[in-house]
Design a protein around this motif. Sequence first.
Motif, mmCIF file in Angstrom:
data_model
loop_
_atom_site.group_PDB
_atom_site.id
_atom_site.type_symbol
_atom_site.label_atom_id
_atom_site.label_comp_id
_atom_site.label_asym_id
_atom_site.label_seq_id
_atom_site.Cartn_x
_atom_site.Cartn_y
_atom_site.Cartn_z
ATOM 1 N N GLU A 102 2.884 -22.762 14.408
ATOM 2 C CA GLU A 102 1.443 -22.553 14.336
ATOM 3 C C GLU A 102 1.058 -21.635 13.173
ATOM 4 O O GLU A 102 0.137 -20.814 13.273
ATOM 5 C CB GLU A 102 0.895 -22.005 15.667
ATOM 6 N N GLN A 103 1.765 -21.791 12.069
ATOM 7 C CA GLN A 103 1.437 -21.073 10.832
ATOM 8 C C GLN A 103 0.462 -21.940 10.034
ATOM 9 O O GLN A 103 0.834 -22.659 9.115
ATOM 10 C CB GLN A 103 2.716 -20.791 10.040
ATOM 11 N N THR A 104 -0.803 -21.855 10.404
ATOM 12 C CA THR A 104 -1.810 -22.780 9.897
ATOM 13 C C THR A 104 -1.966 -22.714 8.384
ATOM 14 O O THR A 104 -2.065 -23.746 7.713
ATOM 15 C CB THR A 104 -3.167 -22.486 10.564
ATOM 16 N N ALA A 105 -1.996 -21.499 7.834
ATOM 17 C CA ALA A 105 -2.199 -21.367 6.386
ATOM 18 C C ALA A 105 -1.040 -22.005 5.622
ATOM 19 O O ALA A 105 -1.246 -22.752 4.660
ATOM 20 C CB ALA A 105 -2.340 -19.902 6.005
ATOM 21 N N TYR A 106 0.186 -21.711 6.039
ATOM 22 C CA TYR A 106 1.345 -22.325 5.385
ATOM 23 C C TYR A 106 1.301 -23.844 5.515
ATOM 24 O O TYR A 106 1.627 -24.579 4.578
ATOM 25 C CB TYR A 106 2.649 -21.794 5.991
ATOM 26 N N LEU A 107 0.914 -24.312 6.698
ATOM 27 C CA LEU A 107 0.869 -25.750 6.944
ATOM 28 C C LEU A 107 -0.102 -26.426 5.977
ATOM 29 O O LEU A 107 0.208 -27.474 5.387
ATOM 30 C CB LEU A 107 0.445 -26.022 8.384
ATOM 31 N N ARG A 108 -1.245 -25.816 5.751
ATOM 32 C CA ARG A 108 -2.236 -26.405 4.853
ATOM 33 C C ARG A 108 -1.744 -26.393 3.403
ATOM 34 O O ARG A 108 -1.914 -27.373 2.677
ATOM 35 C CB ARG A 108 -3.558 -25.657 4.975
ATOM 36 N N PHE A 109 -1.146 -25.271 2.980
ATOM 37 C CA PHE A 109 -0.622 -25.213 1.618
ATOM 38 C C PHE A 109 0.489 -26.240 1.401
ATOM 39 O O PHE A 109 0.565 -26.891 0.361
ATOM 40 C CB PHE A 109 -0.098 -23.808 1.309
ATOM 41 N N LEU A 110 1.361 -26.385 2.391
ATOM 42 C CA LEU A 110 2.460 -27.340 2.271
ATOM 43 C C LEU A 110 1.938 -28.773 2.199
ATOM 44 O O LEU A 110 2.457 -29.599 1.439
ATOM 45 C CB LEU A 110 3.425 -27.178 3.448
ATOM 46 N N LYS A 111 0.930 -29.079 2.971
ATOM 47 C CA LYS A 111 0.364 -30.429 2.928
ATOM 48 C C LYS A 111 -0.313 -30.708 1.587
ATOM 49 O O LYS A 111 -0.271 -31.837 1.089
ATOM 50 C CB LYS A 111 -0.610 -30.633 4.086
ATOM 51 N N LEU A 112 -0.913 -29.680 0.998
ATOM 52 C CA LEU A 112 -1.499 -29.864 -0.324
ATOM 53 C C LEU A 112 -0.418 -30.098 -1.377
ATOM 54 O O LEU A 112 -0.607 -30.876 -2.311
ATOM 55 C CB LEU A 112 -2.354 -28.648 -0.705
ATOM 56 N N GLU A 113 0.716 -29.423 -1.220
ATOM 57 C CA GLU A 113 1.816 -29.670 -2.153
ATOM 58 C C GLU A 113 2.341 -31.091 -1.979
ATOM 59 O O GLU A 113 2.676 -31.772 -2.954
ATOM 60 C CB GLU A 113 2.942 -28.660 -1.896
ATOM 61 N N ARG A 114 2.381 -31.548 -0.731
ATOM 62 C CA ARG A 114 2.799 -32.937 -0.492
ATOM 63 C C ARG A 114 1.767 -33.904 -1.050
ATOM 64 O O ARG A 114 2.125 -34.975 -1.563
ATOM 65 C CB ARG A 114 2.996 -33.173 1.010
ATOM 66 N N ALA A 125 -7.241 -28.995 -2.656
ATOM 67 C CA ALA A 125 -7.697 -30.250 -2.064
ATOM 68 C C ALA A 125 -8.636 -31.001 -2.999
ATOM 69 O O ALA A 125 -8.504 -32.214 -3.201
ATOM 70 C CB ALA A 125 -8.393 -29.960 -0.735
ATOM 71 N N VAL A 126 -9.597 -30.284 -3.588
ATOM 72 C CA VAL A 126 -10.569 -30.928 -4.469
ATOM 73 C C VAL A 126 -9.888 -31.455 -5.732
ATOM 74 O O VAL A 126 -10.203 -32.545 -6.225
ATOM 75 C CB VAL A 126 -11.707 -29.949 -4.826
ATOM 76 N N LEU A 127 -8.924 -30.694 -6.248
ATOM 77 C CA LEU A 127 -8.202 -31.138 -7.445
ATOM 78 C C LEU A 127 -7.423 -32.423 -7.174
ATOM 79 O O LEU A 127 -7.479 -33.375 -7.961
ATOM 80 C CB LEU A 127 -7.257 -30.048 -7.932
ATOM 81 N N ALA A 128 -6.679 -32.460 -6.056
ATOM 82 C CA ALA A 128 -5.889 -33.651 -5.731
ATOM 83 C C ALA A 128 -6.786 -34.873 -5.568
ATOM 84 O O ALA A 128 -6.514 -35.951 -6.108
ATOM 85 C CB ALA A 128 -5.080 -33.416 -4.455
ATOM 86 N N MET A 129 -7.888 -34.712 -4.849
ATOM 87 C CA MET A 129 -8.796 -35.834 -4.644
ATOM 88 C C MET A 129 -9.477 -36.235 -5.948
ATOM 89 O O MET A 129 -9.622 -37.422 -6.252
ATOM 90 C CB MET A 129 -9.836 -35.481 -3.586
ATOM 91 N N GLY A 130 -9.926 -35.237 -6.719
ATOM 92 C CA GLY A 130 -10.606 -35.544 -7.968
ATOM 93 C C GLY A 130 -9.721 -36.279 -8.950
ATOM 94 O O GLY A 130 -10.148 -37.253 -9.582
ATOM 95 N N ARG A 131 -8.480 -35.838 -9.073
ATOM 96 C CA ARG A 131 -7.586 -36.498 -10.025
ATOM 97 C C ARG A 131 -7.252 -37.913 -9.570
ATOM 98 O O ARG A 131 -7.154 -38.834 -10.380
ATOM 99 C CB ARG A 131 -6.312 -35.678 -10.212
ATOM 100 N N MET A 132 -7.082 -38.079 -8.263
ATOM 101 C CA MET A 132 -6.864 -39.426 -7.738
ATOM 102 C C MET A 132 -8.056 -40.327 -8.058
ATOM 103 O O MET A 132 -7.892 -41.473 -8.488
ATOM 104 C CB MET A 132 -6.653 -39.374 -6.224
ATOM 105 N N GLN A 133 -9.249 -39.791 -7.884
ATOM 106 C CA GLN A 133 -10.458 -40.596 -8.085
ATOM 107 C C GLN A 133 -10.649 -40.993 -9.545
ATOM 108 O O GLN A 133 -11.031 -42.129 -9.828
ATOM 109 C CB GLN A 133 -11.673 -39.828 -7.565
ATOM 110 N N ILE A 134 -10.382 -40.072 -10.478
ATOM 111 C CA ILE A 134 -10.569 -40.458 -11.888
ATOM 112 C C ILE A 134 -9.532 -41.494 -12.300
ATOM 113 O O ILE A 134 -9.823 -42.382 -13.105
ATOM 114 C CB ILE A 134 -10.521 -39.242 -12.837
ATOM 115 N N ARG A 135 -8.337 -41.418 -11.733
ATOM 116 C CA ARG A 135 -7.315 -42.400 -12.088
ATOM 117 C C ARG A 135 -7.628 -43.764 -11.497
ATOM 118 O O ARG A 135 -7.212 -44.783 -12.043
ATOM 119 C CB ARG A 135 -5.931 -41.903 -11.646
ATOM 120 N N ARG A 136 -8.340 -43.790 -10.409
ATOM 121 C CA ARG A 136 -8.727 -45.063 -9.796
ATOM 122 C C ARG A 136 -10.077 -45.553 -10.292
ATOM 123 O O ARG A 136 -10.498 -46.652 -9.969
ATOM 124 C CB ARG A 136 -8.769 -44.922 -8.276
#
Length: 297
Positions: free
Chosen positions: A11-23, A55-66
């Motif tokens: 239940e380490q929520t902050a770590y979990l969110r950072f790790l998912k962003l890295e994924r 999160a915004v960077l990952a989504m934004g870069r995905m969107q410009i590439r698509r």
Amino acid sequence: ESAIELADRAEQTAYLRFLKLERARLHLHRCDWDAVWRDSEPTIDSVQAPLRWGAVLAMGRMQIRRGQPTGDDALDEAWKLAKAMDELQRTGPIAAARAESAWLHGDLGAAREAAGEAYAQAHELDSVVHGAELGYWLAKAGEPVEPNSADHPYALLASGRWAEAAARWQAAGATYEYALALAESDEPRHLLTALEEVHRIGARPLARLLRRRLRELGVTNVPRGPSDGTRRNPAGLTERQAEVLALMAQGHTNAEIAEQMVLSVRTVETHVAAILDKLGVHRRREAVARASELAGG
């Protein structure tokens, strides 16, 4: 994956969110677009600037590439967050993404402006990774940069060693970057291979540039890519996008959808843009009609 499982169990929520962003970043390079959405979307409304930025960077870069219309808005928001944090690890990636977007749109002046400041800082701090990528985009925009002796794929590209860079990206499973490297070749066979890859992953802006280059080289019968029928596949919607579409079908506005789903209006706007793109339409009413048609109703 092991770290994510451990963080979830503990239940380490902050770590979990950072790790998912890295994924999500790994999914971005592997062009698994829906997985980028799944790992980024829960954090896009975070009040913590580093989490929201990722999160915004990952989504934004995905969107410009698509080629999705909301991509540049997302990158602008990520840039504001990065400037407020004032760290190269934040400003470098978003500067590179904004430069890439400008280059895809053919605006070389904007590409130079986007990458210049962060590149100067990366050069001053001797940051190999950020310097290599930012230097590549500056070179693509016609700005002379100092030779980089690093063996990073972007440094290889900037120095004209595109074949070596392509091999590195391919080995790493970075499909988009692999195609980007092949696009540096003057031989049609390499450009056609790159075009095949970007058609497969749905990177439409880069596909347009490759088709134009092939025509300039005198290639006839340049492949046009998947048909609209292939792209308009409602099964490609994520679970959250399907929920948004259902509320759209009921006539709800973005603000009303945001309230019902406990999301920000900007997040809903991002989902709506993705839905329109995946269904190959331009208006909300068309999206609802098209989804009903393909579902047999």
